[in-house]
Design a protein around this motif. Structure first.
Motif, PDB file in Angstrom:
ATOM      1  N   ILE A  93      26.829  25.280  52.638  1.00  0.00           N
ATOM      2  CA  ILE A  93      28.291  25.135  52.671  1.00  0.00           C
ATOM      3  C   ILE A  93      28.938  26.111  51.686  1.00  0.00           C
ATOM      4  O   ILE A  93      29.919  26.789  52.032  1.00  0.00           O
ATOM      5  CB  ILE A  93      28.698  23.679  52.384  1.00  0.00           C
ATOM      6  CG1 ILE A  93      28.257  22.774  53.544  1.00  0.00           C
ATOM      7  CG2 ILE A  93      30.200  23.564  52.131  1.00  0.00           C
ATOM      8  CD1 ILE A  93      28.265  21.288  53.219  1.00  0.00           C
ATOM      9  N   ALA A  94      28.384  26.221  50.493  1.00  0.00           N
ATOM     10  CA  ALA A  94      28.939  27.138  49.494  1.00  0.00           C
ATOM     11  C   ALA A  94      28.798  28.596  49.936  1.00  0.00           C
ATOM     12  O   ALA A  94      29.738  29.391  49.799  1.00  0.00           O
ATOM     13  CB  ALA A  94      28.253  26.927  48.142  1.00  0.00           C
ATOM     14  N   GLU A  95      27.647  28.959  50.467  1.00  0.00           N
ATOM     15  CA  GLU A  95      27.432  30.342  50.917  1.00  0.00           C
ATOM     16  C   GLU A  95      28.363  30.684  52.078  1.00  0.00           C
ATOM     17  O   GLU A  95      28.910  31.789  52.140  1.00  0.00           O
ATOM     18  CB  GLU A  95      25.974  30.562  51.306  1.00  0.00           C
ATOM     19  CG  GLU A  95      25.005  30.477  50.148  1.00  0.00           C
ATOM     20  CD  GLU A  95      25.170  31.607  49.143  1.00  0.00           C
ATOM     21  OE1 GLU A  95      25.480  32.749  49.545  1.00  0.00           O
ATOM     22  OE2 GLU A  95      24.978  31.338  47.943  1.00  0.00           O
ATOM     23  N   ALA A  96      28.565  29.749  52.983  1.00  0.00           N
ATOM     24  CA  ALA A  96      29.482  29.998  54.100  1.00  0.00           C
ATOM     25  C   ALA A  96      30.911  30.140  53.593  1.00  0.00           C
ATOM     26  O   ALA A  96      31.656  31.013  54.060  1.00  0.00           O
ATOM     27  CB  ALA A  96      29.377  28.870  55.124  1.00  0.00           C
ATOM     28  N   ALA A  97      31.299  29.324  52.633  1.00  0.00           N
ATOM     29  CA  ALA A  97      32.657  29.402  52.084  1.00  0.00           C
ATOM     30  C   ALA A  97      32.914  30.755  51.435  1.00  0.00           C
ATOM     31  O   ALA A  97      34.049  31.248  51.441  1.00  0.00           O
ATOM     32  CB  ALA A  97      32.885  28.275  51.078  1.00  0.00           C
ATOM     33  N   ALA A  98      31.869  31.367  50.906  1.00  0.00           N
ATOM     34  CA  ALA A  98      32.006  32.668  50.235  1.00  0.00           C
ATOM     35  C   ALA A  98      31.813  33.849  51.186  1.00  0.00           C
ATOM     36  O   ALA A  98      31.794  34.992  50.745  1.00  0.00           O
ATOM     37  CB  ALA A  98      31.000  32.751  49.096  1.00  0.00           C
ATOM     38  N   SER A  99      31.680  33.596  52.479  1.00  0.00           N
ATOM     39  CA  SER A  99      31.328  34.658  53.431  1.00  0.00           C
ATOM     40  C   SER A  99      32.517  35.263  54.169  1.00  0.00           C
ATOM     41  O   SER A  99      32.311  36.021  55.120  1.00  0.00           O
ATOM     42  CB  SER A  99      30.323  34.123  54.455  1.00  0.00           C
ATOM     43  OG  SER A  99      30.976  33.278  55.399  1.00  0.00           O
ATOM     44  N   ASP A 100      33.724  34.932  53.776  1.00  0.00           N
ATOM     45  CA  ASP A 100      34.926  35.464  54.446  1.00  0.00           C
ATOM     46  C   ASP A 100      34.925  35.180  55.950  1.00  0.00           C
ATOM     47  O   ASP A 100      35.330  36.025  56.743  1.00  0.00           O
ATOM     48  CB  ASP A 100      35.065  36.972  54.193  1.00  0.00           C
ATOM     49  CG  ASP A 100      35.275  37.289  52.723  1.00  0.00           C
ATOM     50  OD1 ASP A 100      36.010  36.530  52.050  1.00  0.00           O
ATOM     51  OD2 ASP A 100      34.693  38.275  52.252  1.00  0.00           O
ATOM     52  N   GLY A 101      34.431  34.005  56.323  1.00  0.00           N
ATOM     53  CA  GLY A 101      34.452  33.595  57.727  1.00  0.00           C
ATOM     54  C   GLY A 101      33.291  34.086  58.563  1.00  0.00           C
ATOM     55  O   GLY A 101      33.214  33.775  59.752  1.00  0.00           O
ATOM     56  N   GLN A 102      32.380  34.845  57.979  1.00  0.00           N
ATOM     57  CA  GLN A 102      31.247  35.343  58.753  1.00  0.00           C
ATOM     58  C   GLN A 102      30.258  34.232  59.096  1.00  0.00           C
ATOM     59  O   GLN A 102      29.627  34.260  60.141  1.00  0.00           O
ATOM     60  CB  GLN A 102      30.526  36.464  57.994  1.00  0.00           C
ATOM     61  CG  GLN A 102      29.428  37.116  58.808  1.00  0.00           C
ATOM     62  CD  GLN A 102      28.762  38.267  58.085  1.00  0.00           C
ATOM     63  OE1 GLN A 102      28.650  38.265  56.858  1.00  0.00           O
ATOM     64  NE2 GLN A 102      28.327  39.263  58.849  1.00  0.00           N
TER      65      GLN A 102
END
Length: 168
Positions: A76-85
């Motif tokens: 969840i944290a990595e996705a939140a930091a991915s600019d929507g990727q």
């Protein structure tokens, strides 16, 4: 997404044949370092593969022998930091308070659920998943189920679940 000297030319040829280009979403990607099979994937490795073709991905943890809450939080944290990727899905083990973990991870930002019957040694009709599936139906969430050999009655159980929960 795996892009190299073998798959790259295929991708280039396909892309050239589609007017307006392609909008690619890989709906089955993993990140994690603890999978018993020895597979690992960092967020950077995943994103580099997706970047190679301008793709987005649905991501969830690899198998985690010590439980999924920390792994779900990491995804969840990595996705939140991915600019929507990346779009985060949570992963569950039906033997480890699956409804509580589903509610917790969804409240934290997960957008769907990944089930892996073979990885966690269960069948889709496992009693502990009844409330999880009802929750997904109620919230109209996608549930991705790992398919393949060695999963008894998978098709039958999937059809039964979808008949009982048409919002899946």
């Amino acid at each position: 997404m795996f892009y190299d000297h073998v798959t790259g030319p295929w991708w280039a040829e396909l892309s050239a044949q589609v007017p307006g280009g392609l909008d690619v979403v890989d709906v089955h990607t993993h990140i994690g370092q603890n999978d018993p099979d020895g597979f690992t994937s960092t967020t950077r490795e995943l994103r580099d593969g997706l970047d190679a073709i301008g793709a987005r991905g649905v991501v969830f943890p690899m198998q985690e022998p010590d439980g999924y809450p920390p792994a779900n939080d990491m995804v969840i944290a990595e996705a939140a930091a991915s600019d929507g990727q990346l779009t985060p899905f949570l992963r569950l083990d039906p033997e480890d308070a699956p409804l509580a973990e589903a509610e917790r991870a969804l409240d934290e930002g997960a957008k769907g659920i990944k089930l892996h019957p073979r990885g966690e040694a269960f069948e889709l009709d496992h009693p502990a998943l009844a409330d999880v599936v009802a929750l997904a139906d109620e919230r109209r969430l996608p549930v991705l189920v790992h398919a393949g050999r060695g999963i008894p009655a998978l098709g039958h159980h999937a059809v039964d679940l979808c008949e009982r929960h048409p919002g899946l």
